[in-house]
Design a protein around this motif. Structure first.
Motif: not given
Lengths: 236, 250
Positions: B159-163, B80-85
């Motif tokens: 906090e961070v988006i992971l691509f 829940r502190k991250t997100a991903m594309v």
């Protein structure tokens, strides 16, 4: 021998009075079976410790034995079991007072659950793993991902199979006659015997089953269109 | 701040990540480069536990998860502190663009529907899709789908988006629109870790390049240094191959 065509129509209206019972012993087991199917399919997919073996056995055994046997076994075994438990715990249930319909519904529900389990399992497995990963990535728990993402997509894919199962069970429901439930075929038998016009009565019964099947197919086609609206593509 | 410590990942006896240490500061745009099979995507997926590392520690803004015994709740909290594309967008295909963006806000972050909707509309506008909010993914082009994917990640205010190779499944003509959106949000100070093969993009947007090969970080540093003046022989080889020394124009 000639066919008395007007009498087919007479039979039709007499036999159709048994349709509600046929629908009850078709639809209620399918609904209960759906619940059983979801639970057992999940147990088997997630390999829940110990329980998945029971679920495997359940599906394998019930799919591997004829439905008419399930009806007969439940019909003879369940009253014994209930009587025994009733004695043990002093519930004071008289098994003779339990309607036979309850046993029929129990047997059919268990059968439906086994077939549903396989259908639902295939539906869940057909959902792309990327959908689950995306659900996790936005912070969903396994349960949320399952209910909000996986199952809704799985249902869309298995609708034709569910329709098949409904049709199958519509016809399977005739086995309730073996334990003297007066469903469509039972009623047809009675009408035929009373009037000594067998062919006419059975043709009338066949028409009713066929009609129900066509209605089921139509409803499924309609639902499929709605549920999988997202899949049609093209810029709308 | 995101901190990866001694991340290891093995499939059976095959070790894909051999102890990776990486620190990403707030507002950093870190691009991970490397040949196929170097472990860059695996590393990215270890950050939000889509792959469970065999060993090491992942820390995101002070919250540390030990990879040996992560625990379901800890993994959820970390995610829940991250997100991903994703490379293949992975939009929820039974939901419209708007619903896709709202889903995480409503279900995971428990925002009230109205607030989630407003926030979603805002990010969809930012990625230039205000006119497509009621379209299903199947009705959108690849580039539009990926922009919804970016909006979905951005809306979560992570906090961070992971691509994960966000443009490699796209038509060449559609790559530009997606890179433009990523560039735009990078300029707004969103922390990102990007795995990509778009070298021009990496050079322009990244403020830190990580070059991986064979499951280890071979070299890392600012883009100019990595592209113009690499120190390690393996990096030199890689950079030579991707930035041609001669022109093909006749």
């Amino acid at each position: 021998m000639t066919i008395d065509i007007p009498f087919i129509i007479t039979c039709f209206f007499e036999i159709v009075t048994a349709l509600p019972l046929t629908l009850v012993i078709t639809v209620i087991p399918l609904i209960i079976g759906f619940g059983i199917g979801v639970v057992t399919a999940l147990m088997r997919i997630y390999k829940v410790r110990f329980l998945h073996r029971i679920a495997d056995f359940y599906v394998s055994f019930l799919r591997g034995t004829p439905v008419v046997l399930h009806v007969l076994i439940i019909y003879f075994a369940l009253p014994l079991l209930i009587a025994k438990l009733s004695d043990q715990f002093g519930w004071g249930i008289d098994t003779a007072s339990i309607p036979i319909l309850v046993f029929v519904l129990t047997a059919f529900s268990l059968t439906a659950g086994a077939y549903m389990s396989e259908i639902i399992r295939s539906g869940i497995l057909s959902v792309n793993q990327g959908q689950v990963e995306a659900a996790y990535a936005v912070g969903m728990s396994t349960r949320q991902a399952l209910w909000r993402i996986v199952l809704p997509q799985a249902i869309g894919g298995i609708l034709p199979n569910l329709c098949n199962l409904f049709i199958g069970f519509l016809h399977t429901s005739t086995f309730a006659f073996t334990v003297s439930q007066m469903e469509l075929l039972g009623k047809a038998n009675v009408v035929a015997s009373v009037n000594l016009k067998f062919l006419e009565a059975f043709i009338a019964a066949a028409l009713i089953y066929w009609g129900m099947t066509i209605i089921a197919e139509r409803i499924t086609a309609f639902l499929e269109k709605r549920v999988t609206a997202y899949n049609r593509g093209g810029i709308a | 701040m995101i901190q990866l410590q001694n991340i290891r990942k093995s499939y059976g006896s095959h070790e894909v990540l051999k102890g990776i240490d990486l620190t990403v500061n707030k507002g950093d745009v870190v691009v991970i480069l490397g040949p196929s099979g170097s472990g860059k995507t695996t590393l990215l997926r270890c950050v939000n536990f889509l792959e469970r590392p065999s060993d090491g520690q992942v820390t995101i803004s002070g919250f540390t998860v030990d990879c040996k015994q992560p625990g379901k709740q800890n993994v959820l909290k970390l995610r829940r502190k991250t997100a991903m594309v994703f490379q293949h967008y992975n939009l929820f295909k039974h939901k419209t663009a708007l619903e896709n963006v709202m889903e995480g806000l409503v279900v995971a972050q428990k925002l009230p529907k109205e607030e989630a909707k407003q926030k979603s509309l805002d990010v969809l506008e930012k990625v230039g899709l205000s006119d497509k909010i009621h379209h299903y993914p199947s009705q959108l082009s690849g580039g539009q789908q990926q922009r919804v994917g970016i909006a979905r990640a951005l809306a979560l205010s992570p906090e961070v988006i992971l691509f994960d190779e966000p443009t490699s499944a796209l038509d060449p003509e559609l790559v530009g629109e997606v890179l433009a959106v990523i560039k735009k949000i990078a300029r707004e100070g969103v922390t990102m870790i990007v795995v990509t093969h778009e070298m021009g993009f990496a050079r322009e947007v990244a403020n830190h390049i990580v070059f991986m090969d064979g499951g280890v970080i071979v070299e890392e540093g600012p883009p100019d240094e990595i592209f113009s003046n690499p120190k390690e022989e393996r990096t030199k080889q890689f950079v030579r191959r991707i930035t041609p020394e001669w022109s093909y124009v006749i």
